[in-house]
Design a protein around this motif. Structure first.
Motif, PDB file in Angstrom:
ATOM      1  N   LEU A   1       0.854  -1.191   0.000  1.00  0.00           N
ATOM      2  CA  LEU A   1       0.000   0.000   0.000  1.00  0.00           C
ATOM      3  C   LEU A   1       0.885   1.234   0.000  1.00  0.00           C
ATOM      4  O   LEU A   1       0.683   2.153   0.799  1.00  0.00           O
ATOM      5  CB  LEU A   1      -0.922  -0.008   1.230  1.00  0.00           C
ATOM      6  CG  LEU A   1      -1.840  -1.226   1.382  1.00  0.00           C
ATOM      7  CD1 LEU A   1      -2.405  -1.304   2.792  1.00  0.00           C
ATOM      8  CD2 LEU A   1      -2.966  -1.160   0.363  1.00  0.00           C
TER       9      LEU A   1
ATOM     10  N   ILE B   1      -6.897   2.154   4.110  1.00  0.00           N
ATOM     11  CA  ILE B   1      -6.307   0.986   4.774  1.00  0.00           C
ATOM     12  C   ILE B   1      -7.360   0.458   5.744  1.00  0.00           C
ATOM     13  O   ILE B   1      -7.741   1.152   6.686  1.00  0.00           O
ATOM     14  CB  ILE B   1      -5.015   1.349   5.518  1.00  0.00           C
ATOM     15  CG1 ILE B   1      -3.972   1.876   4.530  1.00  0.00           C
ATOM     16  CG2 ILE B   1      -4.474   0.147   6.270  1.00  0.00           C
ATOM     17  CD1 ILE B   1      -2.703   2.379   5.203  1.00  0.00           C
TER      18      ILE B   1
ATOM     19  N   SER C   1      -7.923  -3.195   1.155  1.00  0.00           N
ATOM     20  CA  SER C   1      -7.195  -1.926   1.207  1.00  0.00           C
ATOM     21  C   SER C   1      -6.606  -1.585  -0.153  1.00  0.00           C
ATOM     22  O   SER C   1      -6.342  -2.462  -0.976  1.00  0.00           O
ATOM     23  CB  SER C   1      -6.074  -2.002   2.252  1.00  0.00           C
ATOM     24  OG  SER C   1      -6.588  -2.384   3.519  1.00  0.00           O
TER      25      SER C   1
ATOM     26  N   SER D   1      -4.124   1.762  -2.237  1.00  0.00           N
ATOM     27  CA  SER D   1      -3.494   3.078  -2.334  1.00  0.00           C
ATOM     28  C   SER D   1      -3.609   3.548  -3.776  1.00  0.00           C
ATOM     29  O   SER D   1      -3.106   2.893  -4.692  1.00  0.00           O
ATOM     30  CB  SER D   1      -2.021   3.009  -1.917  1.00  0.00           C
ATOM     31  OG  SER D   1      -1.382   4.243  -2.153  1.00  0.00           O
TER      32      SER D   1
END
Length: 483
Positions: free
Chosen positions: A195, A376, A396, A398
């Motif tokens: 992430l 997250i 999760s 990013s």
């Protein structure tokens, strides 16, 4: 008729009595007396107190202005104008209203020249002109714990080397911000590799209560490479403030940190002001060219404070009891973080979002997910298995990861996710013995790597893992099954 001024008018046009030097001195003295004369005060009257809201008549000030409510034998109460209707002003108090009664005096907070040194005895709130709140900013805040008014809570004496600055700041033009291109080392192995976070990114930590949000924030506060750390503890338990400062931040982390605390028992106005103040402190250091890490716990408590205020003044609820103004306030707060003008300074922000009942479709969680640059998710099931940090890799993401790491690193992360997800989907079959080894080579590989993957994703709170160490460990894990 205006009196002639010998410093402005030609001497030939002045009458004889005004051609002497005494006239100039008289005019200077007159101007001095006018400047030192206090302006006329506009006073209103408190007519109603219902729940959290004060109603006043006879006073007209803009929304957002600061007012003082005073009464004989009672300490003055600072309040903020949050609405008005037909000559009535609605105010939200920033302190205890116990003892106030109908007829109390309401007037705009007087402008005054703020002192450069702040201590416990200072008045709550600094104002440059009527109604405009200015709070202390500067290097003197580093290492200190303050309340939403900028007053010290740590009993370490007055705050020096600060100057009052206005809370209201113009947003940065979106075209003048640099995109997120530089990776940020958080010191957490699972985040660094799967992430990856960029400098200037805004990301949310989504979880229910008691699954390790504060501990994960503390790990990032200690290990993230940032010049300044600003921590906003908004609406959380008062017990956590001292624990976070002493146990989680520690002496090294505290030296470069500013902690703004507005516990759960603070009025809703102060909880909202605490979040705004923490963001303003981060903006101050960013504008000086610093790389700032902003940790706010939690964004949900900020939204709940706005909900209390909006419902108290009569705004109708929309989604699960949240009025529309809540969903307007969230992006206004979050958009203040990010990269500075033309890449000078940055604010990388982590906001915790409390998911009620672990429901990821909670209105605030859903709204926050839409305005943040990644999320997250912390899993209660992993926490119950003593898997910390309890990051659910599958849920999760990013959104800037592909911009801040190399193509090879991104491919390694994709492979790791694929193998990990494949095991999780076949987990029940494997545990009950329904899967026959050799039936699917991909699942066989996932079974072989699962213990190493689980160990890779776990990390002790006192253990730091740099970006290079994290990537090397993931590469070693993925290549170990090829030999």
């Amino acid at each position: 008729m205006a009196l002639p001024d010998s410093t402005l008018a030609p001497e030939a046009t002045l009458p004889p009595f005004a051609r002497s030097g005494a006239w100039d001195q008289f005019m200077r003295d007159a101007r001095g007396r006018l400047q030192s004369t206090p302006p006329l005060e506009v006073r209103g009257t408190l007519t109603r107190l219902t729940g959290l809201v004060l109603e006043a008549t006879g006073i007209r000030v803009p929304v957002g202005s600061q007012c003082v409510v005073s009464q004989d034998d009672q300490p003055p109460v600072l309040a903020e104008v949050v609405g008005f209707s037909e000559g009535r002003a609605y105010l939200m108090p920033a302190g205890d209203v116990h003892g106030l009664s109908s007829g109390a005096c309401v007037m705009p907070a007087r402008p005054h020249v703020p002192r450069p040194v702040l201590g416990q005895a200072d008045a709550p709130g600094l104002l440059s002109r009527v109604g405009v709140l200015r709070l202390p900013q500067g290097d003197g805040l580093l290492g200190r714990v303050v309340d939403p008014h900028g007053q010290p809570l740590d009993h370490q004496g007055p705050i020096t080397n600060v100057v009052p600055e206005p809370m209201d700041r113009a947003p940065i033009n979106a075209m003048e911000r640099d995109p997120v291109r530089e990776s940020l080392d958080t010191g957490v192995r699972a985040i660094n590799t799967l992430l990856s976070v960029g400098r200037g990114q805004r990301i949310g930590l989504f979880a229910g209560s008691g699954v390790g949000k504060s501990v994960l924030l503390g790990m990032m506060a200690r290990y993230t490479r940032a010049d300044v750390i600003v921590v906003g503890l908004i609406g959380e338990r008062g017990r956590e403030v001292k624990e976070f400062v002493e146990d989680i931040l520690g002496e090294e982390g505290r030296a470069r940190s500013v902690v703004v605390a507005a516990p759960a028992d603070a009025p809703p106005l102060l909880r909202m002001q605490g979040a705004a103040y923490a963001t303003a402190v981060a903006e101050h250091f960013r504008d000086k060219g610093k790389h700032v890490l902003l940790l706010m716990d939690s964004l949900t408590r900020y939204a709940m404070a706005q909900r209390e205020i909006a419902l108290a003044i009569g705004e109708p609820p929309a989604t699960k009891g949240y009025p529309p103004s809540v969903f307007a306030k969230l992006p206004q707060l979050v958009e203040r973080s990010g990269n500075g003008l033309h890449g000078v300074g940055s604010i990388t922000a982590f906001y915790t979002v409390l998911s009620e009942g672990d429901d990821q479709q909670d209105p605030i969680a859903d709204a926050a997910r839409a305005i943040l640059d990644g999320h997250i998710v912390l899993s209660r099931q992993l926490a119950e298995e003593a898997h910390f940090p309890a990051i659910d890799i599958e849920q999760s993401a990013s959104r800037v990861m592909h911009n801040v790491i190399s193509k090879g690193q991104f491919e390694m992360a994709r492979r790791f996710r694929t193998i990990y997800s494949r095991y999780q989907k076949s987990r029940d079959l494997i545990r009950v013995g329904a899967y026959a080894a050799g039936s699917d080579p991909a699942i066989d590989q996932a079974i072989r790597l699962e213990p190493a993957m689980r160990a890779f994703l776990q990390q002790d709170m006192h253990e730091a893992a740099t970006m290079s160490q994290s990537m090397d460990a993931m590469m070693a894990l993925l290549t170990s099954d090829e030999t």
